[in-house]
Design an enzyme around this catalytic site. Structure first.
Site, PDB file in Angstrom:
ATOM      1  N   CYS A 128      13.457  11.186   7.091  1.00 55.09           N
ATOM      2  CA  CYS A 128      13.305  10.756   8.478  1.00 55.09           C
ATOM      3  C   CYS A 128      14.612  10.915   9.251  1.00 55.09           C
ATOM      4  CB  CYS A 128      12.847   9.309   8.523  1.00 55.09           C
ATOM      5  SG  CYS A 128      13.983   8.217   7.659  1.00 55.09           S
ATOM      6  N   LYS A 167       0.891  -1.177   0.000  1.00 57.94           N
ATOM      7  CA  LYS A 167       0.000   0.000   0.000  1.00 57.94           C
ATOM      8  C   LYS A 167       0.922   1.217   0.000  1.00 57.94           C
ATOM      9  CE  LYS A 167      -1.911   2.975   1.937  1.00 57.94           C
ATOM     10  NZ  LYS A 167      -1.706   4.406   1.583  1.00 57.94           N
ATOM     11  N   GLU A 200       8.476  16.240  15.804  1.00 58.90           N
ATOM     12  CA  GLU A 200       8.970  16.074  14.431  1.00 58.90           C
ATOM     13  C   GLU A 200       8.154  16.970  13.501  1.00 58.90           C
ATOM     14  OE1 GLU A 200       7.996  12.501  12.125  1.00 58.90           O
ATOM     15  OE2 GLU A 200      10.066  12.399  11.472  1.00 58.90           O
ATOM     16  N   GLU A 235       9.669   1.327  10.845  1.00 56.56           N
ATOM     17  CA  GLU A 235      10.654   2.415  10.731  1.00 56.56           C
ATOM     18  C   GLU A 235       9.860   3.703  10.809  1.00 56.56           C
ATOM     19  OE1 GLU A 235      12.669   1.426   7.084  1.00 56.56           O
ATOM     20  OE2 GLU A 235      13.797  -0.172   8.039  1.00 56.56           O
TER      21      GLU A 235
HETATM   22  P1  NAD Z   1       2.197   8.268   7.549  1.00 52.74           P
HETATM   23  O1  NAD Z   1       2.361   7.481   8.783  1.00 52.74           O
HETATM   24  O2  NAD Z   1       1.183   9.354   7.524  1.00 52.74           O
HETATM   25  O3  NAD Z   1       1.815   7.323   6.316  1.00 52.74           O
HETATM   26  C1  NAD Z   1       2.629   6.230   5.955  1.00 52.74           C
HETATM   27  C2  NAD Z   1       1.764   5.180   5.293  1.00 52.74           C
HETATM   28  O4  NAD Z   1       0.858   4.649   6.254  1.00 52.74           O
HETATM   29  C3  NAD Z   1       0.923   5.724   4.143  1.00 52.74           C
HETATM   30  O5  NAD Z   1       0.901   4.767   3.110  1.00 52.74           O
HETATM   31  C4  NAD Z   1      -0.444   5.865   4.786  1.00 52.74           C
HETATM   32  O6  NAD Z   1      -1.531   5.818   3.873  1.00 52.74           O
HETATM   33  C5  NAD Z   1      -0.460   4.679   5.715  1.00 52.74           C
HETATM   34  N1  NAD Z   1      -1.397   4.773   6.841  1.00 52.74           N
HETATM   35  C6  NAD Z   1      -1.773   5.884   7.520  1.00 52.74           C
HETATM   36  N2  NAD Z   1      -2.621   5.550   8.523  1.00 52.74           N
HETATM   37  C7  NAD Z   1      -2.765   4.198   8.474  1.00 52.74           C
HETATM   38  C8  NAD Z   1      -3.505   3.257   9.246  1.00 52.74           C
HETATM   39  N3  NAD Z   1      -4.262   3.631  10.283  1.00 52.74           N
HETATM   40  N4  NAD Z   1      -3.424   1.948   8.908  1.00 52.74           N
HETATM   41  C9  NAD Z   1      -2.656   1.542   7.866  1.00 52.74           C
HETATM   42  N5  NAD Z   1      -1.939   2.395   7.102  1.00 52.74           N
HETATM   43  C10 NAD Z   1      -1.983   3.698   7.405  1.00 52.74           C
HETATM   44  O7  NAD Z   1       3.649   8.811   7.186  1.00 52.74           O
HETATM   45  P2  NAD Z   1       4.045   9.769   5.977  1.00 52.74           P
HETATM   46  O8  NAD Z   1       3.510  11.128   6.271  1.00 52.74           O
HETATM   47  O9  NAD Z   1       3.700   9.100   4.698  1.00 52.74           O
HETATM   48  O10 NAD Z   1       5.641   9.768   6.088  1.00 52.74           O
HETATM   49  C11 NAD Z   1       6.353  10.626   6.915  1.00 52.74           C
HETATM   50  C12 NAD Z   1       6.726   9.928   8.214  1.00 52.74           C
HETATM   51  O11 NAD Z   1       7.482   8.770   7.912  1.00 52.74           O
HETATM   52  C13 NAD Z   1       7.631  10.761   9.108  1.00 52.74           C
HETATM   53  O12 NAD Z   1       7.225  10.606  10.443  1.00 52.74           O
HETATM   54  C14 NAD Z   1       9.015  10.154   8.902  1.00 52.74           C
HETATM   55  O13 NAD Z   1       9.918  10.341   9.958  1.00 52.74           O
HETATM   56  C15 NAD Z   1       8.658   8.722   8.726  1.00 52.74           C
HETATM   57  N6  NAD Z   1       9.714   8.009   8.006  1.00 52.74           N
HETATM   58  C16 NAD Z   1      10.516   7.156   8.707  1.00 52.74           C
HETATM   59  C17 NAD Z   1      11.552   6.484   8.053  1.00 52.74           C
HETATM   60  C18 NAD Z   1      12.470   5.547   8.786  1.00 52.74           C
HETATM   61  O14 NAD Z   1      13.213   4.835   8.127  1.00 52.74           O
HETATM   62  N7  NAD Z   1      12.466   5.522  10.099  1.00 52.74           N
HETATM   63  C19 NAD Z   1      11.757   6.690   6.679  1.00 52.74           C
HETATM   64  C20 NAD Z   1      10.916   7.579   6.007  1.00 52.74           C
HETATM   65  C21 NAD Z   1       9.888   8.220   6.682  1.00 52.74           C
END
Ligand code: NAD
Length: 486
Positions: free
Chosen positions: A288, A178, A390, A254
């Protein structure tokens, strides 16, 4: 206008409900694609296809055959390099050189590196004594975990999604991906690649949509999804963990960070400024591992702030296709509003705005994009919102420090634990600090540099588990013991 469908059992198909949503360009907010929004029945179909593929041709392949196939996937990505670059640029609005030199090559590498890991993986064995003196032999078998749900974010979409899909397939699993609703294009292109190189239908599936009450939740709640690997925000991870608790399914997370950069007076000054500039502003701060809290040893504090300010004020905003551009927009209007709300909050909390703090002037054709200025603050209390939460934007707060113990305490004063970048020419100090900072990865005189065979992940609320090299096997396989009485 592009139309992006779900990719299920080797076929691109609209959602059964006929529902779609729009994908807008970050550079001007014009609609660039219509995306099929998967409903629960589409997800059921994708999971069933993934389950069937485990038992079909894919499940019969030897590790060597899988390795060969993953090499072909990587090669085909490289052959279609320009298509991937174009799609990722359209989705993210980020400059072409970042796509060409970092994000897309890493996507291809993610298949090769895990193919290599699988080729060389060994199994442990123990000979044990038994009362009859004949003994027994124990050895381990590694088997695929099954159907893996992959939930990925928008900030480096192809690189982060393939970082999960590569090891999952190398280990013999099948996946239902997804991708983020903000960046669906490269996940669809990868479906074309899978078909082209003959990866059996159902091994790689993509369902598009949102998180709660949409495709994301339908995947993570699905009882036939054996394990979930997720990259995204920490609070989303909490929701997914609750879903995974049903059926006690394994997770690898992550998540977010509030990473510290620590700069000592004995650093190589110019290299430190360059490194910190990248860590705070690459990808418009949407990394991130990026640095939003900077601690600079007092003797070089003023000089460092001025040097970083000068670099931040020299960024070149613009279309990703313009080769001079080195600073793109934020991913969405919603994210732009979030980042700007922190810019406002910083001022309300009493920050000194060293530079930035608003929206840059853009030419009319880009004026509707999600632009913000790179922003630097000083003078805030350690518990200010912009120093603890963040933001995920191109901004950082810089604070002076006077001693090693003080800066370690400051760096660790967070619920997150993803990364730290430390700049010093004193190697003993570097080793000392690396042991004390509570993060998954510490960079010394560098940032964003990592051999993909090493463990990657976060401490505290930045993650669960480690992926990378053989470490990925812990999540993507199940180990079984076989005991033979001799
Ligand atoms: P997000 O958590 O909003 O979304 C990530 C994914 O999760 C998307 O595909 C979204 O549709 C899905 N999602 C959201 N709610 C969900 C639920 N209840 N159930 C299932 N899926 C769900 O994150 P984002 O805004 O896309 O990305 C930014 C975040 O990602 C930041 O916090 C960043 O630090 C983190 N990030 C971490 C790493 C790492 O390696 N640690 C790498 C990249 C990004």
């Amino acid at each position: 206008m592009r139309e992006v469908n779900n990719f299920i059992a080797g076929c691109f198909q609209p959602s059964q409900s006929g529902r779609t949503f729009d994908k807008r360009s970050p550079i001007n907010n014009q609609v660039i694609a219509t995306i099929a929004e998967a409903d629960r029945s589409d997800v059921d179909q994708a999971v069933a296809a993934a389950r069937a593929a485990l038992k079909g041709e894919w499940g019969q392949l030897s590790a060597d055959q899988r390795v060969a196939m993953l090499y072909e996937v990587a090669d085909e990505i490289t052959r279609r390099f320009d298509d991937f670059v174009e799609a990722e640029m359209a989705d993210t609005g980020q400059p072409e050189h970042v796509m060409k030199h970092v994000f897309i090559p890493r996507g291809a590498a993610n298949f090769k590196i895990f193919a290599d890991v699988i080729k060389n993986v060994a199994s442990e064995s123990f000979r044990m004594a038994t009362p009859d003196g004949l003994g027994a032999l124990n050895y381990s078998l590694r088997v695929p975990k099954g159907v893996i749900g992959v939930i990925s974010p928008w900030n480096a979409p192809f690189m982060l999604m393939t970082w999960k899909v590569g090891p999952a397939l190398a280990c013999g699993n099948t996946v239902v991906v997804k991708p983020s609703e903000e960046t669906p294009l490269t996940a669809a292109l990868l479906g074309e690649v899978m078909n082209k190189v003959g990866v059996p239908a159902g091994v790689y599936n993509v369902v598009n949509g949102f998180g709660p009450d949409s495709a994301g939740a339908f995947v993570t709640e699905h009882p036939e999804v054996d394990a979930i690997t997720f990259t995204g925000e920490t609070r989303t991870g909490t929701a997914i963990m609750k879903a995974a608790a049903e059926g006690t399914r394994d997770v690898s997370f992550e998540m977010g960070g509030k990473n510290a950069g620590i700069i000592f007076a004995d650093c190589d000054f110019d290299k430190a400024v360059d490194g910190i500039f990248r860590s705070a502003f690459l990808n418009t701060g949407q990394v991130c591992l990026g640095t939003e809290r900077l601690y600079v040893e007092r003797p070089i504090f003023d000089k460092f702030v001025s040097a970083l300010k000068a670099k931040a004020e020299a960024v070149k905003y613009g279309s990703p296709l313009d080769h001079a551009t080195n600073f793109g927009p934020l991913i969405s209007r919603e994210h732009q509003q979030k980042v700007l709300s922190y810019y406002k909050k910083a001022e309300q909390e009493g920050a000194t705005v060293v530079t930035g703090g608003g929206i840059p002037d853009m030419p009319p054709e880009l004026a509707e994009g999600n632009w913000v200025q790179p922003t630097i603050w000083t003078g805030l209390a350690d518990d200010a919102a912009v120093c603890t939460e963040e933001i995920f934007g191109p901004c950082c707060h810089i604070r002076p420090f006077d001693s090693e113990s003080e800066v370690v305490a400051l760096a660790n004063n967070t619920n997150y634990g993803l990364a730290t970048t430390i700049w010093t020419t004193n190697l003993s100090r570097a080793h000392r600090l690396a042991e004390q900072v509570e993060v998954g990865i510490t960079w010394i005189n560098s940032w964003f540099l990592r051999d993909l065979r090493t463990p990657f992940g976060g401490s505290k609320q930045s993650g669960i588990g480690r992926e990378g090299g053989v470490h990925s096997l812990e999540f993507y396989t199940e180990t079984r013991n076989v005991c033979i009485k001799l």
